[in-house]
Motif scaffolding. Structure first.
Motif, PDB file in Angstrom:
ATOM      1  N   ILE A 203       0.836  -1.203   0.000  1.00 23.04           N
ATOM      2  CA  ILE A 203       0.000   0.000   0.000  1.00 23.04           C
ATOM      3  C   ILE A 203       0.867   1.247   0.000  1.00 23.04           C
ATOM      4  N   ARG A 204       1.848   1.276   0.877  1.00 24.90           N
ATOM      5  CA  ARG A 204       2.665   2.481   1.083  1.00 24.90           C
ATOM      6  C   ARG A 204       3.485   2.833  -0.151  1.00 24.90           C
ATOM      7  N   GLU A 205       4.178   1.842  -0.726  1.00 26.69           N
ATOM      8  CA  GLU A 205       5.040   2.136  -1.873  1.00 26.69           C
ATOM      9  C   GLU A 205       4.247   2.604  -3.097  1.00 26.69           C
ATOM     10  N   PRO A 206       3.181   1.922  -3.495  1.00 25.14           N
ATOM     11  CA  PRO A 206       2.417   2.431  -4.638  1.00 25.14           C
ATOM     12  C   PRO A 206       1.874   3.841  -4.425  1.00 25.14           C
ATOM     13  N   LEU A 207       1.434   4.149  -3.206  1.00 20.55           N
ATOM     14  CA  LEU A 207       0.936   5.502  -2.943  1.00 20.55           C
ATOM     15  C   LEU A 207       2.052   6.534  -3.070  1.00 20.55           C
ATOM     16  N   ALA A 208       3.293   6.076  -2.912  1.00 24.11           N
ATOM     17  CA  ALA A 208       4.437   6.974  -3.093  1.00 24.11           C
ATOM     18  C   ALA A 208       4.958   6.936  -4.525  1.00 24.11           C
ATOM     19  N   GLY A 209       4.261   6.224  -5.404  1.00 27.14           N
ATOM     20  CA  GLY A 209       4.675   6.135  -6.801  1.00 27.14           C
ATOM     21  C   GLY A 209       5.767   5.121  -7.046  1.00 27.14           C
ATOM     22  N   LEU A 210       5.967   4.168  -6.118  1.00 27.25           N
ATOM     23  CA  LEU A 210       7.039   3.181  -6.221  1.00 27.25           C
ATOM     24  C   LEU A 210       6.472   1.786  -6.426  1.00 27.25           C
ATOM     25  N   PRO A 211       7.215   0.903  -7.106  1.00 25.83           N
ATOM     26  CA  PRO A 211       6.742  -0.473  -7.278  1.00 25.83           C
ATOM     27  C   PRO A 211       6.829  -1.248  -5.967  1.00 25.83           C
ATOM     28  N   ALA A 212       6.010  -2.277  -5.846  1.00 21.98           N
ATOM     29  CA  ALA A 212       6.018  -3.127  -4.652  1.00 21.98           C
ATOM     30  C   ALA A 212       5.755  -4.558  -5.066  1.00 21.98           C
ATOM     31  N   THR A 213       6.311  -5.483  -4.291  1.00 24.31           N
ATOM     32  CA  THR A 213       6.129  -6.903  -4.561  1.00 24.31           C
ATOM     33  C   THR A 213       5.326  -7.536  -3.443  1.00 24.31           C
ATOM     34  N   THR A 270      -8.902  -2.589  -2.498  1.00 26.40           N
ATOM     35  CA  THR A 270      -9.141  -1.317  -1.816  1.00 26.40           C
ATOM     36  C   THR A 270      -8.193  -0.251  -2.332  1.00 26.40           C
ATOM     37  N   LEU A 271      -6.935  -0.625  -2.506  1.00 26.61           N
ATOM     38  CA  LEU A 271      -5.965   0.325  -3.059  1.00 26.61           C
ATOM     39  C   LEU A 271      -6.420   0.795  -4.436  1.00 26.61           C
ATOM     40  N   ARG A 272      -6.888  -0.118  -5.254  1.00 26.65           N
ATOM     41  CA  ARG A 272      -7.342   0.242  -6.615  1.00 26.65           C
ATOM     42  C   ARG A 272      -8.553   1.172  -6.541  1.00 26.65           C
ATOM     43  N   ARG A 273      -9.482   0.866  -5.641  1.00 27.99           N
ATOM     44  CA  ARG A 273     -10.695   1.674  -5.510  1.00 27.99           C
ATOM     45  C   ARG A 273     -10.391   3.070  -4.982  1.00 27.99           C
ATOM     46  N   VAL A 274      -9.462   3.150  -4.040  1.00 24.92           N
ATOM     47  CA  VAL A 274      -9.168   4.428  -3.393  1.00 24.92           C
ATOM     48  C   VAL A 274      -8.217   5.283  -4.221  1.00 24.92           C
ATOM     49  N   ALA A 275      -7.192   4.663  -4.807  1.00 22.86           N
ATOM     50  CA  ALA A 275      -6.127   5.447  -5.457  1.00 22.86           C
ATOM     51  C   ALA A 275      -6.073   5.301  -6.968  1.00 22.86           C
ATOM     52  N   GLY A 276      -6.830   4.360  -7.539  1.00 20.34           N
ATOM     53  CA  GLY A 276      -6.875   4.258  -8.995  1.00 20.34           C
ATOM     54  C   GLY A 276      -5.999   3.155  -9.560  1.00 20.34           C
ATOM     55  N   ASP A 277      -6.218   2.855 -10.845  1.00 21.10           N
ATOM     56  CA  ASP A 277      -5.533   1.743 -11.508  1.00 21.10           C
ATOM     57  C   ASP A 277      -4.032   1.950 -11.609  1.00 21.10           C
ATOM     58  N   ALA A 278      -3.592   3.154 -11.933  1.00 19.36           N
ATOM     59  CA  ALA A 278      -2.162   3.393 -12.131  1.00 19.36           C
ATOM     60  C   ALA A 278      -1.377   3.103 -10.861  1.00 19.36           C
ATOM     61  N   VAL A 279      -1.954   3.435  -9.721  1.00 17.46           N
ATOM     62  CA  VAL A 279      -1.290   3.164  -8.440  1.00 17.46           C
ATOM     63  C   VAL A 279      -1.314   1.670  -8.144  1.00 17.46           C
ATOM     64  N   ALA A 280      -2.473   1.043  -8.247  1.00 19.53           N
ATOM     65  CA  ALA A 280      -2.605  -0.378  -7.914  1.00 19.53           C
ATOM     66  C   ALA A 280      -1.767  -1.257  -8.826  1.00 19.53           C
ATOM     67  N   ASP A 281      -1.569  -0.834 -10.081  1.00 21.27           N
ATOM     68  CA  ASP A 281      -0.796  -1.638 -11.030  1.00 21.27           C
ATOM     69  C   ASP A 281       0.702  -1.660 -10.714  1.00 21.27           C
ATOM     70  N   ALA A 332       3.994  11.615   2.274  1.00 20.62           N
ATOM     71  CA  ALA A 332       4.627  10.420   1.713  1.00 20.62           C
ATOM     72  C   ALA A 332       3.835   9.874   0.523  1.00 20.62           C
ATOM     73  N   VAL A 333       2.878  10.644   0.026  1.00 20.85           N
ATOM     74  CA  VAL A 333       2.004  10.196  -1.057  1.00 20.85           C
ATOM     75  C   VAL A 333       2.206  11.104  -2.253  1.00 20.85           C
ATOM     76  N   VAL A 334       2.370  10.512  -3.440  1.00 21.68           N
ATOM     77  CA  VAL A 334       2.538  11.332  -4.645  1.00 21.68           C
ATOM     78  C   VAL A 334       1.239  12.076  -4.919  1.00 21.68           C
ATOM     79  N   ALA A 335       1.365  13.217  -5.539  1.00 21.56           N
ATOM     80  CA  ALA A 335       0.218  14.107  -5.706  1.00 21.56           C
ATOM     81  C   ALA A 335      -0.936  13.436  -6.443  1.00 21.56           C
ATOM     82  N   ASP A 336      -0.640  12.697  -7.509  1.00 24.44           N
ATOM     83  CA  ASP A 336      -1.708  12.088  -8.295  1.00 24.44           C
ATOM     84  C   ASP A 336      -2.495  11.074  -7.467  1.00 24.44           C
TER      85      ASP A 336
END
Length: 350
Positions: A203-213, A270-281, A332-336
């Motif tokens: 959750i944290r890394e995608p919200l910061a615009g970073l990839p996560a595994t 939930t991440l996809r619903r709250v922050a959108g596809d680009a973040v969840a992907d 800690a969250v990217v603007a988009d």
């Protein structure tokens, strides 16, 4: 009132300290000194500059004389080596978790035997004390009456400490209280060595615009608690009076803090619903057998009755957990991602 927090500059230690400094009291009694003990100190943290705060830096077993130089009324023991760390380095886990805890208990015992106050010792244990042994599988719903059968060195070390605290309490050396923490998500900051750390990273890394595994299968169920609910639980158990009835701590049995049960797939949805596809992907599923063996051995569904008596409740949903994180750590969250995650404003009423 002198309170010592071990791991005082760790994530939970800072949160607990901040909460105590907001009220500047413990059970209605003014706090005279708040001692933050840690191997690593963030000297520029706002907490460190508070006039109530003293700092003790170094290994716990080397600094016991400093911690107990004046009477300790409350000891909140949060310092710990974490799960994957303990599995990789057995000696580290035993030294940091078992030996360090016993040294603290011995120092508190010496204080009591010498005629000083009986310290109220609050220990942060873990859901990792439970495990599904092939010969004795866990029941569908776990409570404090469920036999702990840990399947990791970390869980075993926490259970050993629980039993030490129970016996020191029975003997009257300390007033021990044990909280079994659920996996805390979403934690801010950098990843740590905990096997469960991915439950924040995804959750944290995608919200910061970073990839996560994600190292486990998406249908894995886990028991979570937000940082807010975890800190609330630690302090509620710390401050509770012993005895029967609402708001009281019944006996010396550990308290499982309330758990929110979700699947990893639900977290990602939930991440996809709250922050959108680009973040969840930004999250990739790449199973790791070692991580899944540890996290998958922990129970996911808990009977929260003992916590209910203390007035503690689980987070209402994982979406509320994510929105708490967005509110508390917007830097800690990217603007988009932040823009997408903001709930829509209601239309004006004509």
């Amino acid at each position: 009132m002198r309170i010592v927090i071990t791991g005082g500059f760790g994530f939970l230690g800072r949160q607990v300290a901040d909460r105590l400094l907001e009220t500047r009291t413990f059970r209605g009694v003014p706090i005279d000194r708040l001692v933050l003990a840690d191997r690593f100190v963030q000297a520029d943290a706002p907490t460190a500059a508070d006039p109530l705060v003293d700092i003790v830096q170094g290994d716990l077993t080397d600094r016991l004389d400093d911690l107990f130089a004046e009477p300790v009324d409350v000891l909140i023991h949060l310092a710990s080596a974490v799960s994957a760390e303990c599995e990789a380095d057995f000696d580290l886990g035993m030294s940091a978790n078992v030996d360090g805890t016993r040294a603290l208990l011995e120092a508190a015992r010496a204080q009591s035997v010498a005629g000083g106050p009986t310290a109220r010792v609050v220990f942060s244990s873990s859901v990792a004390v439970y495990g599904s042994d092939p010969a004795l599988p866990l029941p569908p719903v776990v409570s404090e009456s469920t036999l702990p059968t840990p399947r990791s060195s970390y869980g075993t070390q926490k259970l050993v400490c629980e039993q030490l605290i129970a016996d020191y309490t029975r003997r009257g050396f300390v007033d021990g209280r044990v909280t079994r923490l659920m996996t805390v998500s979403v934690r801010p900051g950098k990843p740590n060595a905990a096997a469960s750390g991915f439950l924040s990273c995804i959750i944290r890394e995608p919200l910061a615009g970073l990839p996560a595994t994600c190292p486990v299968r998406p249908d894995l169920r886990v028991a979570l608690a937000s940082p807010r609910r975890t800190v609330e639980g630690i302090l509620r158990v710390a401050e509770a009076e012993r005895g029967e009835g609402p708001g009281r701590l019944n006996g010396g049995v550990p308290v499982n803090l309330p758990a929110l049960t979700v699947t990893v797939a639900e977290m990602l949805a939930t991440l996809r619903r709250v922050a959108g596809d680009a973040v969840a992907d930004l999250v990739t599923i790449a199973p790791d057998r070692d991580v899944e063996a540890i996290v998958g051995s922990w129970p996911a569904v808990f009977d929260n009755a003992r916590a209910d008596v203390l007035g503690l409740e689980a987070d209402p949903s994982f979406e509320s957990v994510v929105r708490d994180y967005l509110e508390d750590h917007s830097d800690a969250v990217v603007a988009d991602a932040l823009l997408t995650a903001r709930p829509a404003r209601p239309a004006p009423i004509d």
